[in-house]
Design an enzyme around this catalytic site. Sequence first.
Site, PDB file in Angstrom:
ATOM      1  N   ALA A 182      -3.872   2.792  -8.672  1.00 41.90           N
ATOM      2  CA  ALA A 182      -5.399   2.579  -9.057  1.00 41.90           C
ATOM      3  C   ALA A 182      -6.140   2.371  -7.937  1.00 41.90           C
ATOM      4  CB  ALA A 182      -5.469   1.920 -10.270  1.00 41.90           C
ATOM      5  N   LYS A 210      -7.222  -7.063  -7.835  1.00 48.38           N
ATOM      6  CA  LYS A 210      -8.319  -7.209  -6.931  1.00 48.38           C
ATOM      7  C   LYS A 210      -9.395  -6.076  -6.784  1.00 48.38           C
ATOM      8  CE  LYS A 210      -6.905  -4.422  -3.590  1.00 48.38           C
ATOM      9  NZ  LYS A 210      -7.572  -3.156  -3.121  1.00 48.38           N
ATOM     10  N   PRO A 228      -3.559  -0.734 -14.211  1.00 52.11           N
ATOM     11  CA  PRO A 228      -2.986   0.468 -14.214  1.00 52.11           C
ATOM     12  C   PRO A 228      -2.416   0.692 -12.563  1.00 52.11           C
ATOM     13  CG  PRO A 228      -5.636   0.366 -14.624  1.00 52.11           C
ATOM     14  CD  PRO A 228      -5.198  -0.757 -14.274  1.00 52.11           C
ATOM     15  N   ASP A 285      -1.486  -6.471   1.194  1.00 53.30           N
ATOM     16  CA  ASP A 285      -2.322  -7.261  -0.003  1.00 53.30           C
ATOM     17  C   ASP A 285      -1.890  -8.259  -0.637  1.00 53.30           C
ATOM     18  OD1 ASP A 285      -4.334  -5.174   0.231  1.00 53.30           O
ATOM     19  OD2 ASP A 285      -4.184  -3.966  -1.150  1.00 53.30           O
TER      20      ASP A 285
HETATM   21  P1  ATP Z   1      -3.147  -1.156  -3.590  1.00 50.46           P
HETATM   22  O1  ATP Z   1      -4.413  -1.463  -4.111  1.00 50.46           O
HETATM   23  O2  ATP Z   1      -2.413  -2.208  -2.985  1.00 50.46           O
HETATM   24  O3  ATP Z   1      -3.043   0.088  -2.481  1.00 50.46           O
HETATM   25  P2  ATP Z   1      -2.247   0.009  -5.794  1.00 50.46           P
HETATM   26  O4  ATP Z   1      -2.945  -0.550  -6.977  1.00 50.46           O
HETATM   27  O5  ATP Z   1      -3.156   1.560  -5.407  1.00 50.46           O
HETATM   28  O6  ATP Z   1      -2.116  -0.693  -4.627  1.00 50.46           O
HETATM   29  P3  ATP Z   1       0.238   0.006  -7.128  1.00 50.46           P
HETATM   30  O7  ATP Z   1      -0.295  -0.261  -8.632  1.00 50.46           O
HETATM   31  O8  ATP Z   1       0.548  -1.043  -6.619  1.00 50.46           O
HETATM   32  O9  ATP Z   1      -0.958   0.743  -6.370  1.00 50.46           O
HETATM   33  O10 ATP Z   1       1.250   1.215  -7.172  1.00 50.46           O
HETATM   34  C1  ATP Z   1       1.687   1.765  -5.812  1.00 50.46           C
HETATM   35  C2  ATP Z   1       3.152   1.974  -6.042  1.00 50.46           C
HETATM   36  O11 ATP Z   1       3.870   0.871  -5.943  1.00 50.46           O
HETATM   37  C3  ATP Z   1       3.533   2.763  -7.077  1.00 50.46           C
HETATM   38  O12 ATP Z   1       4.112   3.948  -6.785  1.00 50.46           O
HETATM   39  C4  ATP Z   1       4.594   2.072  -7.862  1.00 50.46           C
HETATM   40  O13 ATP Z   1       5.508   2.797  -8.130  1.00 50.46           O
HETATM   41  C5  ATP Z   1       4.943   0.756  -6.781  1.00 50.46           C
HETATM   42  N1  ATP Z   1       5.226  -0.458  -7.265  1.00 50.46           N
HETATM   43  C6  ATP Z   1       6.053  -1.280  -6.985  1.00 50.46           C
HETATM   44  N2  ATP Z   1       5.920  -2.492  -7.455  1.00 50.46           N
HETATM   45  C7  ATP Z   1       5.070  -2.327  -8.657  1.00 50.46           C
HETATM   46  C8  ATP Z   1       4.555  -3.166  -9.788  1.00 50.46           C
HETATM   47  N3  ATP Z   1       5.345  -4.531  -9.851  1.00 50.46           N
HETATM   48  N4  ATP Z   1       3.626  -2.485 -10.566  1.00 50.46           N
HETATM   49  C9  ATP Z   1       3.189  -1.375 -10.308  1.00 50.46           C
HETATM   50  N5  ATP Z   1       3.641  -0.554  -9.386  1.00 50.46           N
HETATM   51  C10 ATP Z   1       4.679  -1.008  -8.548  1.00 50.46           C
END
Ligand code: ATP
Length: 298
Positions: free
Chosen positions: A98, A13, A95, A137
């Site tokens: 991200a 998203k 990524p 989310d």
């Molecule tokens: P958001 O946008 O919801 O804040 P994000 O994209 O910034 O999330 P994620 O890629 O979801 O961040 O990663 C956040 C943390 O979640 C990482 O430190 C990772 O170790 C953990 N994590 C748990 N499950 C997963 C998964 N299926 N894929 C990637 N990271 C994961």
Amino acid sequence: MPVESIKIKAYAKINLILDVLKKRPDGYHEVAMIMQAISLHDVIAIKPGKGITVRANDPLVPLDERNLAYKAAEMVIQRYPQVDGVEINIEKNIPVEAGLAGGSTDGAAVIVGMDRLFKLNMDLEEMLELGALLGSDVPFCISGVTALAKGRGEIIEKAPLCPRLWVVLVKPPFGVKTAQVYKNLNLDEAIKHPQIDKYLEALAKGDVSYLVNNIENVLEYSTFKLYPEVRDLKESLVAKGAQKALMSGSGPTVFALFKCLDEARSFADKLKKEGENKVLLAYTLNEQEFKERVKHYG
Ligand code: ATP
């Protein structure tokens, strides 16, 4: 013939609008966001197994109970003890850390996928409720495709659908922890809050120029202080020709929207030529595409 395995596209998203209204007594922040699912996705394969096993093709992804896909499976099994277990394979394209809801969308995909695989007949409400227990989310990642998210992000209202826009994303070579960004946000400083109603109106009218030019995210106030290079990246995208650029979620990914594919493709190519090493091209999804994310394999 019974379905033996399922493959589901777990879509990333972006936040077209992200506003933070206040800090709540429970420690969460009250937000108002317009979320949009985009074509960038992980592929989650799920088949019946004993216990829960998770595999992934990215060493940054935890394979144990820290993984939201693992946690989602645990929650479903707890509620439906007739399910012995699952084998989950994550083909990671989104990524990590991200700001693109990579973990949340994998968790959402496991809830939806296990419901189909084991014919659990959960209704949308039940899936959203389970999703909200997993993360703020996750409900959006279950319901898609353009939505207004309130509360801590888990209260989902339909928004007018976003027309097809092309998205160029640039992911810096480091991750950002969402919790740290919220903790560092100072709501007492002079923050320019986005006009979410105007953006919703523009969605309803399909006013593409407005949609491209008025994306806003107040978490930039926090992330830019922690990581000035994200501000530099945003400014460089505008200097290189994007009409507007914005950080997604808590960052550090920065994206720009384009009305047509050719424009987006040549912008992405230019960024790559000039040395940006993680440039991704995606598009905003429509309802049909989002609905068709589940594939059965008999
Ligand atoms: P958001 O946008 O919801 O804040 P994000 O994209 O910034 O999330 P994620 O890629 O979801 O961040 O990663 C956040 C943390 O979640 C990482 O430190 C990772 O170790 C953990 N994590 C748990 N499950 C997963 C998964 N299926 N894929 C990637 N990271 C994961």
